[in-house]
Design a protein around this motif. Structure first.
Motif, PDB file in Angstrom:
ATOM      1  N   THR A 280      29.563  63.422  55.681  1.00 34.27           N
ATOM      2  CA  THR A 280      29.924  64.818  55.618  1.00 34.27           C
ATOM      3  C   THR A 280      29.708  64.554  54.403  1.00 34.27           C
ATOM      4  O   THR A 280      29.837  64.409  53.245  1.00 34.27           O
ATOM      5  CB  THR A 280      31.138  65.640  55.559  1.00 34.27           C
ATOM      6  OG1 THR A 280      31.061  65.648  57.360  1.00 34.27           O
ATOM      7  CG2 THR A 280      31.289  67.320  55.456  1.00 34.27           C
ATOM      8  N   THR A 281      28.690  65.910  53.850  1.00 39.09           N
ATOM      9  CA  THR A 281      28.618  66.029  52.251  1.00 39.09           C
ATOM     10  C   THR A 281      29.183  67.815  52.099  1.00 39.09           C
ATOM     11  O   THR A 281      29.050  68.927  52.529  1.00 39.09           O
ATOM     12  CB  THR A 281      27.036  65.820  52.360  1.00 39.09           C
ATOM     13  OG1 THR A 281      26.317  66.569  52.190  1.00 39.09           O
ATOM     14  CG2 THR A 281      26.581  64.735  51.892  1.00 39.09           C
ATOM     15  N   ASP A 284      27.181  70.918  53.619  1.00 37.71           N
ATOM     16  CA  ASP A 284      27.574  70.762  55.036  1.00 37.71           C
ATOM     17  C   ASP A 284      28.722  71.575  54.965  1.00 37.71           C
ATOM     18  O   ASP A 284      29.258  72.727  56.352  1.00 37.71           O
ATOM     19  CB  ASP A 284      27.998  69.848  55.842  1.00 37.71           C
ATOM     20  CG  ASP A 284      26.941  68.425  56.088  1.00 37.71           C
ATOM     21  OD1 ASP A 284      26.279  69.510  56.340  1.00 37.71           O
ATOM     22  OD2 ASP A 284      27.266  67.764  55.644  1.00 37.71           O
ATOM     23  N   THR A 285      29.688  72.132  53.828  1.00 38.32           N
ATOM     24  CA  THR A 285      30.526  73.815  53.815  1.00 38.32           C
ATOM     25  C   THR A 285      29.914  74.405  53.569  1.00 38.32           C
ATOM     26  O   THR A 285      28.703  75.004  52.960  1.00 38.32           O
ATOM     27  CB  THR A 285      31.536  72.942  52.891  1.00 38.32           C
ATOM     28  OG1 THR A 285      31.415  72.638  51.829  1.00 38.32           O
ATOM     29  CG2 THR A 285      31.966  71.545  53.365  1.00 38.32           C
ATOM     30  N   PRO A 308      26.387  77.458  50.312  1.00 38.87           N
ATOM     31  CA  PRO A 308      26.736  76.036  50.718  1.00 38.87           C
ATOM     32  C   PRO A 308      27.363  75.464  49.585  1.00 38.87           C
ATOM     33  O   PRO A 308      27.299  75.785  48.436  1.00 38.87           O
ATOM     34  CB  PRO A 308      25.188  75.475  50.288  1.00 38.87           C
ATOM     35  CG  PRO A 308      24.401  76.802  51.078  1.00 38.87           C
ATOM     36  CD  PRO A 308      25.376  77.749  50.010  1.00 38.87           C
ATOM     37  N   THR A 368      22.896  77.484  62.100  1.00 37.28           N
ATOM     38  CA  THR A 368      23.158  77.081  61.227  1.00 37.28           C
ATOM     39  C   THR A 368      24.913  76.380  61.338  1.00 37.28           C
ATOM     40  O   THR A 368      26.264  77.529  61.256  1.00 37.28           O
ATOM     41  CB  THR A 368      22.974  76.879  59.973  1.00 37.28           C
ATOM     42  OG1 THR A 368      23.590  78.729  59.521  1.00 37.28           O
ATOM     43  CG2 THR A 368      21.987  76.467  59.282  1.00 37.28           C
ATOM     44  N   TRP A 370      28.988  74.963  60.113  1.00 34.18           N
ATOM     45  CA  TRP A 370      29.018  75.267  58.664  1.00 34.18           C
ATOM     46  C   TRP A 370      30.951  74.434  58.861  1.00 34.18           C
ATOM     47  O   TRP A 370      31.586  74.824  60.112  1.00 34.18           O
ATOM     48  CB  TRP A 370      29.309  76.427  57.952  1.00 34.18           C
ATOM     49  CG  TRP A 370      27.849  76.777  57.951  1.00 34.18           C
ATOM     50  CD1 TRP A 370      27.182  77.583  58.863  1.00 34.18           C
ATOM     51  CD2 TRP A 370      27.211  76.024  56.855  1.00 34.18           C
ATOM     52  NE1 TRP A 370      26.310  77.543  58.305  1.00 34.18           N
ATOM     53  CE2 TRP A 370      26.505  77.044  57.164  1.00 34.18           C
ATOM     54  CE3 TRP A 370      27.602  75.583  55.533  1.00 34.18           C
ATOM     55  CZ2 TRP A 370      24.994  77.035  55.789  1.00 34.18           C
ATOM     56  CZ3 TRP A 370      26.146  75.206  54.716  1.00 34.18           C
ATOM     57  CH2 TRP A 370      25.273  76.721  55.055  1.00 34.18           C
TER      58      TRP A 370
END
Length: 580
Positions: A280-281, A284-285, A308, A368, A370
Motif C-alpha cells: 500500500t502507498t 491508495d488512500t 489521493p 477506483t 480507496w
C-alpha cells in the motif's frame, strides 16, 4: 540635453537595504531609482522615472499600432458601478475604500472594467461604431496584505489596461489575438524572457485567459510546461489528466478495520502494509480535507475535498477553484460544533450522510477503490469504491501539480518553473456588458449585446522584472530600449584638457541624438566606476589616462567588452556602435 551627475538628484548606496529580499529591490534602491515611503509604496526618483517612461512609451507605441485609443479614468471611483457587478463585495479586503464628507462610498480603482463599459455604452449606439479598442496607462491600488519585493508587489502600481468591444465572438477573437501578438512585440523590445501560459480568469470573469510570465526564480507564480509539446499553464489552470473509469462488478465489498493510532496518511500506510496483503502507498488512500466556505454576502458552509493521500491541497489552485468564495480550514470550534467529523478518520459516507458537500480530485473516478476514514475514532474502511459505495457531488482541481505528472495534452510529462506575471489577457465575453445592458442596434435593427476583451500589463512591475533578469554582482544592466541614458560618460582624469574634452564629446553625442549622462563630479575614478556599474547604462565611455594619447575607452556593460576609440571621430563611431 546632457544630464550632469553633479546636478542630478541622485544618491547611490553602498549597502543593501535591510528589508530588501530580491535583487531588483536591493539594486533599484541602492542605485537611486526608487525610494520607499511606506509598506508597498515607493517614490520614483529621476532615473527610475526615466526607465518607467521608456517602458510606457514602448507599450503605448504597440497599443497604438493595433488601433488602440488612449484615455484616462480617475483613480477615485464611486461605489455604484462596482455594486452592479457585485465586485464591491467580491474584492473583500483587497481594495481601499473611503468616504467623502457626505458619507458617499468610493474606492481607489484596482481595475476599470465597469468604467470602460459604461463609457462605451454612453457614447455609442450602433454596430457601425465597432470594433472599439480603448486603453489607459494609469496608477492602480490594491490593499496587499503582505507587500513585498519592492515594486514587484506594491499597493500602488502603474498598469496598462485595454478593453476591446465587439458585436460578435469573431471580433473578440481578432482583438484578443492582436493583443497577444502586440504583447510579444512589447516584451521582445523590452528584452524580457517570458512564457505564455494558460490561466484562470478569477474575479475578472470570462472564458479564454492567458498569462505572460517573466521567468524568474523569485516569481510568486508557479507554472508547468511539457517540453515535448510546448503546453504551458499556470498551476491554477492545469486540468488533471483523468484516468478511465474502472469496472465495478466483481470488486470485493468494503470492509471496516480497527486502525488505532492512525490519524495521518503516513501512519495509515504503515498499518496497511503491516496488516493487508500486497503493498500500500499513500496514493491508495483518500484524504478528506474539511473547509468552511462563504460566497460573497452569504453564510459559512461546510465543504469537504477528497484527494489521493500522496497529494497536498495547493492553496492557489483551491482558491482559483472556489473563486469568488472565501474559505478557511476548520478550527477546533468548528469540529466541536460538528461532532460527526472525527479528526483523522473522516470518510465520504459520514460526510454525505450529514449533508456536507463533497468534491473530489478528478483522479477519483468510478471503480477506483480507496482506504479512507470510517467516521469513527480508530477505524478506517478498506476497498471503498467510488461510484458504488459513495458518489461525490462533483470534482475540484485543488491537488498540487507535481513534476512528472502527465501533461493534459497527453504528449509527455510536466515540469515546473517560477515566473512573475507581467501581462494577462482575457476574453471576457459579456459579463460586464450584461451587468450594464450595454446594447447597440445591430445591422438588422435589433439590439446586440456587446462582447468584451480585457488586456493588462504591469508597467511599473516591468521595471523590477527587467532588473531581475538583467543584473550582475556589480549592479544593473539595462537593455538599451529602457535604459535611462544611451551612454554614460565618465571623466576619470583630473586633467583640465580631459575634462573639457569629455564635455565636448558628451555635447557631440547629444547633438547626434543620444541621451547622455556625464559624470563630471570631483569624486575618485573608483567611486565613479562603481556608480557606473551600479546604475547600469549599457555603454560607458571613459575619458581617462588615454586622453593624452588621443583615445577614449568604450565599455559594454552587458558583455564586459572594452575597446579603445580614437578621440578624432569618437562621437560618430560611438553613435554608430550604440545604434547598431
Amino acid at each position: 540635453m546632457i544630464t550632469r551627475m553633479s546636478e542630478l538628484f541622485l544618491r547611490t548606496l553602498r549597502d543593501d537595504p535591510a528589508d530588501a529580499e530580491v535583487p531588483s529591490h536591493k539594486l533599484l534602491i541602492r542605485a537611486g531609482y526608487v525610494r520607499p515611503i511606506g509598506p508597498g509604496l515607493y517614490s520614483w526618483l529621476p532615473l527610475g522615472l526615466r526607465v518607467l517612461r521608456k517602458i510606457e512609451g514602448i507599450v503605448r507605441a504597440e497599443m497604438n499600432g493595433i488601433g488602440g485609443q488612449e484615455i484616462l479614468f480617475p483613480a477615485l471611483l464611486p461605489r455604484a458601478p462596482y455594486e452592479t457587478t457585485n465586485r464591491w463585495t467580491e474584492y473583500g479586503d483587497n481594495v481601499f475604500r473611503l468616504q467623502d464628507r457626505r458619507k458617499n462610498d468610493y474606492l481607489l480603482g484596482p481595475t476599470h472594467e465597469e468604467l470602460f463599459t459604461l463609457t462605451v455604452k454612453g457614447e455609442y449606439s450602433s454596430y457601425k461604431d465597432f470594433p472599439v479598442l480603448l486603453y489607459q496607462i494609469q496608477t492602480k491600488y490594491r490593499d496587499e496584505a503582505r507587500p513585498r519585493a519592492g515594486i514587484l508587489r506594491g499597493r500602488e502600481f502603474v498598469m496598462k489596461d485595454s478593453y476591446s468591444f465587439d458585436i460578435d465572438e469573431d471580433g473578440l477573437k481578432t482583438a484578443y489575438h492582436a493583443h497577444r501578438e502586440a504583447y510579444q512585440r512589447i516584451f521582445g523590445r523590452l528584452g524580457v524572457k517570458y512564457v505564455i501560459v494558460s490561466a484562470v480568469s478569477g474575479a475578472m470573469g470570462g472564458s479564454a485567459s492567458e498569462e505572460f510570465l517573466a521567468e524568474s526564480p523569485i516569481g510568486e507564480d508557479t507554472f508547468v510546461r511539457c517540453l515535448e509539446s510546448g503546453y504551458a499553464a499556470n498551476v491554477e489552470a492545469v486540468i488533471t489528466a483523468v484516468p478511465e473509469a474502472r469496472p465495478i462488478d466483481g470488486l470485493p465489498a468494503a470492509v471496516v478495520h480497527d486502525t488505532p493510532d492512525t490519524p495521518t496518511i503516513a501512519t495509515l500506510v504503515d498499518w496497511a502494509n503491516a496488516t493487508l496483503p500486497g503493498t500500500t502507498t499513500a496514493a491508495d488512500t483518500l484524504k478528506n480535507v474539511l473547509l468552511k466556505v462563504r460566497e460573497p454576502g452569504g453564510d459559512w458552509e461546510l465543504l469537504a475535498i477528497g484527494i489521493p493521500g500522496d497529494r497536498e491541497v495547493d492553496d492557489k489552485r483551491l482558491g482559483a477553484a472556489l473563486e469568488p468564495a472565501e474559505y478557511a480550514l476548520l478550527d477546533d470550534a468548528d469540529f466541536a460544533a460538528n461532532p460527526f467529523l472525527v479528526k483523522g478518520y473522516i470518510g465520504p459516507k459520514g460526510l454525505q450522510a450529514n449533508g456536507v458537500r463533497y468534491l473530489v480530485d478528478p483522479r477519483v473516478v468510478d471503480g477506483t477503490a480507496w482506504i479512507t476514514g470510517a467516521d469513527e475514532l480508530g477505524k478506517h474502511v478498506v476497498g471503498l469504491v467510488a461510484g458504488r459505495d459513495f458518489t461525490p457531488d462533483g470534482t475540484i482541481e485543488a491537488a498540487e501539480v507535481r513534476d512528472g505528472d502527465p501533461s493534459p495534452d497527453g504528449a509527455g510529462v510536466l515540469t515546473s518553473a517560477r515566473g512573475i506575471e507581467i501581462g494577462h489577457i482575457f476574453q471576457l465575453g459579456r459579463k460586464y456588458t450584461d451587468a450594464f445592458a450595454a446594447d447597440v442596434l445591430g445591422e438588422d435593427g435589433k439590439p446586440v449585446r456587446l462582447t468584451m476583451g480585457s488586456y493588462g500589463i504591469g508597467v511599473s512591475r516591468l521595471v523590477a522584472v527587467i532588473a531581475e533578469q538583467h543584473h550582475d554582482e556589480l549592479g544593473l544592466r539595462w537593455p538599451a530600449s529602457v535604459s535611462p541614458f544611451d551612454a554614460h560618460v565618465v571623466i576619470a582624469n583630473k586633467d583640465t584638457a580631459a575634462r573639457a574634452g569629455a564635455g565636448e564629446l558628451a555635447a557631440e553625442l547629444d547633438r547626434l541624438g543620444l541621451e547622455v549622462l556625464l559624470d563630471d563630479r570631483t569624486a575618485s575614478p573608483g567611486v565613479k566606476f562603481k556608480d557606473a556599474e551600479l546604475l547600469g547604462v549599457p555603454w560607458i565611455v571613459v575619458v581617462g589616462r588615454g586622453w593624452s594619447d588621443g583615445v577614449v575607452e568604450l565599455r559594454n556593460r552587458f558583455t564586459g567588452e572594452t575597446r579603445e576609440i580614437a578621440v578624432d571621430g569618437a562621437s560618430a563611431e560611438i553613435s554608430t556602435l550604440l545604434r547598431g
